[in-house]
Write a protein that holds these residues in place. Structure first.
Motif, PDB file in Angstrom:
ATOM      1  N   MET A 152     -12.560  14.922   5.801  1.00 37.34           N
ATOM      2  CA  MET A 152     -11.870  15.669   6.845  1.00 37.34           C
ATOM      3  C   MET A 152     -12.238  15.200   8.250  1.00 37.34           C
ATOM      4  SD  MET A 152     -10.180  17.451   4.779  1.00 37.34           S
ATOM      5  CE  MET A 152      -9.256  18.617   5.782  1.00 37.34           C
ATOM      6  N   ASP A 153     -12.967  14.090   8.364  1.00 38.71           N
ATOM      7  CA  ASP A 153     -13.299  13.536   9.680  1.00 38.71           C
ATOM      8  C   ASP A 153     -12.153  12.634  10.125  1.00 38.71           C
ATOM      9  OD1 ASP A 153     -14.296  12.233  11.909  1.00 38.71           O
ATOM     10  OD2 ASP A 153     -16.339  12.130  11.116  1.00 38.71           O
ATOM     11  N   SER A 154     -11.388  13.119  11.117  1.00 39.44           N
ATOM     12  CA  SER A 154     -10.191  12.390  11.552  1.00 39.44           C
ATOM     13  C   SER A 154     -10.534  11.073  12.223  1.00 39.44           C
ATOM     14  CB  SER A 154      -9.374  13.276  12.495  1.00 39.44           C
ATOM     15  OG  SER A 154     -10.143  13.633  13.626  1.00 39.44           O
ATOM     16  N   ASN A 155     -11.806  10.862  12.588  1.00 40.90           N
ATOM     17  CA  ASN A 155     -12.200   9.624  13.260  1.00 40.90           C
ATOM     18  C   ASN A 155     -12.629   8.542  12.276  1.00 40.90           C
ATOM     19  OD1 ASN A 155     -11.862  10.698  15.919  1.00 40.90           O
ATOM     20  ND2 ASN A 155     -13.791  11.821  15.657  1.00 40.90           N
ATOM     21  N   ILE A 156     -12.638   8.863  10.994  1.00 40.90           N
ATOM     22  CA  ILE A 156     -13.068   7.910   9.975  1.00 40.90           C
ATOM     23  C   ILE A 156     -11.957   7.722   8.951  1.00 40.90           C
ATOM     24  CG2 ILE A 156     -14.745   7.503   8.116  1.00 40.90           C
ATOM     25  CD1 ILE A 156     -16.809   8.982   9.740  1.00 40.90           C
ATOM     26  N   SER A 157     -11.642   6.496   8.600  1.00 40.14           N
ATOM     27  CA  SER A 157     -10.606   6.204   7.605  1.00 40.14           C
ATOM     28  C   SER A 157     -10.897   6.947   6.304  1.00 40.14           C
ATOM     29  CB  SER A 157     -10.534   4.709   7.337  1.00 40.14           C
ATOM     30  OG  SER A 157      -9.766   4.442   6.189  1.00 40.14           O
ATOM     31  N   PHE A 158      -9.846   7.534   5.687  1.00 41.92           N
ATOM     32  CA  PHE A 158     -10.071   8.264   4.442  1.00 41.92           C
ATOM     33  C   PHE A 158     -10.582   7.352   3.334  1.00 41.92           C
ATOM     34  CE2 PHE A 158      -5.517   7.181   4.198  1.00 41.92           C
ATOM     35  CZ  PHE A 158      -5.437   6.610   2.943  1.00 41.92           C
ATOM     36  N   CYS A 159     -10.435   6.063   3.502  1.00 40.39           N
ATOM     37  CA  CYS A 159     -10.976   5.129   2.503  1.00 40.39           C
ATOM     38  C   CYS A 159     -12.507   5.168   2.466  1.00 40.39           C
ATOM     39  CB  CYS A 159     -10.529   3.708   2.822  1.00 40.39           C
ATOM     40  SG  CYS A 159      -8.747   3.472   2.668  1.00 40.39           S
ATOM     41  N   LYS A 160     -13.108   5.738   3.530  1.00 38.50           N
ATOM     42  CA  LYS A 160     -14.563   5.834   3.582  1.00 38.50           C
ATOM     43  C   LYS A 160     -15.049   7.251   3.284  1.00 38.50           C
ATOM     44  CE  LYS A 160     -15.018   1.995   6.822  1.00 38.50           C
ATOM     45  NZ  LYS A 160     -15.506   1.559   8.170  1.00 38.50           N
ATOM     46  N   TRP A 161     -14.131   8.148   2.925  1.00 40.15           N
ATOM     47  CA  TRP A 161     -14.555   9.493   2.528  1.00 40.15           C
ATOM     48  C   TRP A 161     -15.280   9.366   1.199  1.00 40.15           C
ATOM     49  CZ3 TRP A 161      -9.688  13.112   3.492  1.00 40.15           C
ATOM     50  CH2 TRP A 161      -9.422  13.099   4.860  1.00 40.15           C
ATOM     51  N   LYS A 162     -16.473   9.944   1.078  1.00 43.46           N
ATOM     52  CA  LYS A 162     -17.314   9.715  -0.103  1.00 43.46           C
ATOM     53  C   LYS A 162     -16.764  10.446  -1.320  1.00 43.46           C
ATOM     54  CE  LYS A 162     -22.160   9.670  -1.489  1.00 43.46           C
ATOM     55  NZ  LYS A 162     -22.260   8.232  -1.613  1.00 43.46           N
TER      56      LYS A 162
ATOM     57  N   PRO B  67       0.835  -1.202   0.000  1.00 47.25           N
ATOM     58  CA  PRO B  67       0.000   0.000   0.000  1.00 47.25           C
ATOM     59  C   PRO B  67       0.867   1.249   0.000  1.00 47.25           C
ATOM     60  CG  PRO B  67      -0.690  -1.560   1.728  1.00 47.25           C
ATOM     61  CD  PRO B  67       0.616  -2.042   1.187  1.00 47.25           C
ATOM     62  N   SER B  68       0.428   2.249  -0.750  1.00 47.38           N
ATOM     63  CA  SER B  68       1.176   3.506  -0.745  1.00 47.38           C
ATOM     64  C   SER B  68       1.110   4.131   0.642  1.00 47.38           C
ATOM     65  CB  SER B  68       0.584   4.466  -1.782  1.00 47.38           C
ATOM     66  OG  SER B  68      -0.759   4.752  -1.476  1.00 47.38           O
ATOM     67  N   ASP B  69       2.020   5.035   0.918  1.00 46.81           N
ATOM     68  CA  ASP B  69       2.076   5.659   2.234  1.00 46.81           C
ATOM     69  C   ASP B  69       0.748   6.347   2.547  1.00 46.81           C
ATOM     70  OD1 ASP B  69       3.789   8.467   3.679  1.00 46.81           O
ATOM     71  OD2 ASP B  69       2.920   6.709   4.634  1.00 46.81           O
ATOM     72  N   ALA B  70       0.026   5.810   3.547  1.00 46.42           N
ATOM     73  CA  ALA B  70      -1.316   6.300   3.862  1.00 46.42           C
ATOM     74  C   ALA B  70      -1.304   7.758   4.288  1.00 46.42           C
ATOM     75  CB  ALA B  70      -1.936   5.433   4.959  1.00 46.42           C
ATOM     76  N   ASN B  71      -0.266   8.148   5.005  1.00 44.80           N
ATOM     77  CA  ASN B  71      -0.209   9.534   5.471  1.00 44.80           C
ATOM     78  C   ASN B  71      -0.140  10.508   4.303  1.00 44.80           C
ATOM     79  OD1 ASN B  71       0.181  11.773   7.272  1.00 44.80           O
ATOM     80  ND2 ASN B  71       2.360  11.696   6.737  1.00 44.80           N
ATOM     81  N   GLU B  72       0.701  10.195   3.315  1.00 44.47           N
ATOM     82  CA  GLU B  72       0.819  11.072   2.156  1.00 44.47           C
ATOM     83  C   GLU B  72      -0.493  11.138   1.388  1.00 44.47           C
ATOM     84  OE1 GLU B  72       4.110  10.106  -0.285  1.00 44.47           O
ATOM     85  OE2 GLU B  72       5.593  10.261   1.319  1.00 44.47           O
ATOM     86  N   GLU B  73      -1.184   9.998   1.274  1.00 47.69           N
ATOM     87  CA  GLU B  73      -2.458   9.988   0.563  1.00 47.69           C
ATOM     88  C   GLU B  73      -3.489  10.843   1.299  1.00 47.69           C
ATOM     89  OE1 GLU B  73      -3.961   6.193  -0.539  1.00 47.69           O
ATOM     90  OE2 GLU B  73      -2.013   5.415  -1.137  1.00 47.69           O
TER      91      GLU B  73
END
Length: 494
Positions: A484-494, A455-461
């Motif tokens: 921008m919800d820090s409590n939810i994985s960015f993979c679930k950002w719509k 997986p690519s560097d998650a922080n950079e993504e």
């Protein structure tokens, strides 16, 4: 002993008085002598047509001159003939549909106005000193006569569906605090004529595409609240004209552009909050000249470049620059003159800070550095003699090491260790390719059809997605659920 003598018969100006007994004048001592940091040609306020003006060099009570400052001439328009205070309050009731207020106890009755809901009177006479009608279902325009209440010091009308006519505010010589937050205010035309306003709150209103220019003529202001508006503009350079400002709060207001260097002229500034805007560029070097600053929050912007050292500042207690794009390393002398005993927290998380965390940060307990590009921790930071969580978990309590992660980027308990994650290149990773974590879980590289996919560097993504949101007006997207919800994985950002 002087309380029985009429104020008009007293003249104590240009002495070295350091105080006045409250028994003599209560809260209206300007009628006897102008307070320190103010002056007038007579050293007092004998009438509403002459008042005590700001003078930073006035040390004692009763100063009559101020080097470099000429007294403001009496208003061109004479003060309207005295209006009965009860009639003024009645006009507010009538204009703002008092019959529908949530609480209108005693209003419009024969009771003394000091017993009307929301009214507080001066101690020595039945004159309105403060009017507080917060969240009371007022509507329509507040009549300008409210500013002709001769002893009004505090006017709080927040959380109502009102606008305000500021025409007569030039006569509100004693008005020092005005709260019009969460109303229907869209213009403050006329407010620039307020003679002695110290605190103004116009947050959560309907200002669009600009900060009201009238605000920057209020040179007496000490506290300015403008958050949660839709300014969509940069901070004007004449912010530096508000030289008496001690608090500037403008979060979540769609501010753009860079922070102007003129902010360095606000030498008395103690508190600045510019979080959750769209500010860009680097922090101005002039910011380091504000030696009185104790609270700085510029988080959730797109500020970039080198972090200032803040080494000249001794009074900072809270510094939050998280969720920006600061790069390069943390200066070796970062916050070097701050007393750690009075320091609350430092948050530099979610930036692009590189290199090793310097030993200077070992002086502070609450330091948040997760989700950066940090490659090392100075040994002094991990010294178990520091006690607390460091004694229990060592360096992991500061940042999870490379090839590990957890939801907060550090270990804060036995049940929240740093989990294995081969793709985590830096200290303090909070995600591992969007994978969910449960206690005891180890995250490894994903293998698909015999091919290892790193997986690519998650922080950079995450940082790249956040920058996309901020620069492309993400809050106005048709779909932006979870962004921008820090409590939810960015993979679930719509």
């Amino acid at each position: 002993i002087l309380s029985g003598i009429p104020f008009s018969s007293m003249n104590f100006s240009d002495n070295r008085f350091s105080g006045i007994s409250s028994d003599l004048c209560g809260n209206d001592c300007a009628m006897v002598l102008c307070a320190p940091t103010t002056f007038s040609p007579t050293g007092r306020q004998p009438s509403s047509a002459e008042y005590c003006e700001h003078c930073p060099t006035a040390v004692y009570w009763g100063t009559t001159t101020c080097p470099g400052i000429s007294p403001t001439p009496s208003p061109i328009d004479p003060l309207p003939e005295s209006i009965n205070e009860k009639d003024i309050l009645k006009s507010i009731y009538d204009s703002c549909r008092g019959e529908d207020w949530f609480n209108s106890e005693n209003w419009m009755s024969s009771e003394n106005i000091c017993d009307w809901y929301g009214v507080t009177c001066t101690p020595f006479q039945d004159s309105v000193q403060s009017l507080v009608l917060s969240d009371n279902n007022l509507v329509n325009e507040v009549p300008t006569e409210v500013f002709q209440l001769p002893y009004l010091e505090t006017l709080i009308l927040d959380s109502n569906g009102i606008t305000v006519d500021f025409t007569s505010i030039k006569y509100a010589f004693k008005l020092s605090s005005l709260d019009l937050s969460s109303t229907d205010l869209f213009s403050v035309e006329g407010i620039e004529n307020a003679p002695n306003l110290l605190t103004l709150d116009i947050s959560q209103n309907d200002f669009q595409k600009s900060i009201p220019k009238e605000i920057f003529s209020l040179t007496t202001l000490q506290q300015l609240f403008m958050g949660d508006n839709d300014f969509r503009t940069s901070i004007p350079s004449n912010i530096g004209d508000l030289k008496n400002l001690r608090l500037l709060s403008c979060p979540s207001s769609m501010l753009t552009g860079s922070i102007p260097s003129n902010i360095g002229a606000l030498i008395d500034l103690v508190h600045i909050n510019l979080e959750d805007n769209s500010l860009t560029g680097s922090l101005p070097l002039d910011l380091e000249n504000l030696y009185s600053l104790t609270f700085v929050d510029a988080s959730d912007n797109t500020l970039e470049g080198q972090l200032p050292s803040f080494s000249a500042m001794k009074n900072i207690r809270r510094l939050d620059l998280s969720n920006n794009a600061f790069s390069q390393s943390i200066p070796e002398d970062f916050l070097s003159n701050v007393n750690p005993l009075f320091f609350d927290y430092l948050d530099l998380s979610n930036n692009f800070i590189v290199g090793e965390v310097p030993s200077i940060l070992a002086h502070f307990e609450s330091v948040f550095l997760q989700d950066n590009l940090i490659t090392g921790l100075d040994d002094e930071l991990c010294d178990k003699a520091r006690g607390g969580l460091i004694k229990q978990f060592g360096c992991d309590s500061i940042l999870c090491p490379p090839k590990t992660f957890n939801a907060i980027g550090r270990q804060d308990s036995e049940s929240n260790p740093c989990h294995t994650c081969p793709s985590a290149q830096y200290y303090g990773s909070t995600s591992c390719g969007g994978a969910a974590v449960t206690e005891g879980t180890e995250i490894t590289a994903v293998v698909q059809e015999g091919v290892e996919i790193r997986p690519s560097d998650a922080n950079e993504e995450k940082q790249a997605l956040a920058k996309l949101y901020l620069t492309c007006g993400g809050e106005y997207w048709t779909e932006n659920e979870h962004w921008m919800d820090s409590n939810i994985s960015f993979c679930k950002w719509k």
